[in-house]
Design a protein around this motif. Structure first.
Motif: not given
Length: 144
Positions: A128-144
């Motif tokens: 997601v890009q914020d109002r200042y142009g920075r990109l925010w990143v989240a990675h979610e990982f899963m093992q079943l």
């Protein structure tokens, strides 16, 4: 068609629908990040993570939260995850562009460990890009 073939065909159709749903939930930037993760894994001879719709939605929502608040924070990993998972992991970060964020993750021992983990099978990624142009990143990982 035999019962076995019918079940197999039904399973293949369900899998294809699942892939379409996950891909439709991803922005082009989120697909780029997924490709970056799997390209890094390929460099080390590791299998690609599979995108997961639940993780994808969670990652996007968390990236949105960080962009809205301007706070780099981890989520409650288990929240909203109805799978019988064995392990969960998460990377969060922000920066001016996706390449610099990915490079920062790969240069960080803990973040790199999640990206190259041999136990995780699934991931979702939010950008997601914020109002200042920075990109925010989240990675979610899963093992079943």
């Amino acid at each position: 068609m035999s019962g076995r073939r019918s079940r197999r065909l039904t399973s293949l159709i369900a899998a294809a629908i699942g892939v379409v749903l996950v891909l439709s939930a991803c922005s082009p930037q989120e697909l780029q990040v997924a490709d970056q993760i799997n390209a890094s894994r390929s460099q080390y001879g590791l299998y690609h993570y599979q995108l997961n719709l639940t993780l994808q939605i969670k990652a996007h929502n968390h990236a949105q939260y960080m962009a809205d608040t301007g706070k780099l924070v981890h989520s409650n990993l288990a929240s909203g995850n109805g799978y019988s998972w064995r392990r969960l992991g998460e990377n969060v970060g922000y920066g001016p562009d996706l390449n610099s964020i990915h490079n920062a993750f790969m240069n960080s021992t803990g973040h790199r460990a999640n990206i190259l983990d041999r136990g995780f099978q699934y991931h979702g990624t939010g950008v997601v890009q914020d109002r200042y142009g920075r990109l925010w990143v989240a990675h979610e990982f899963m093992q079943l």
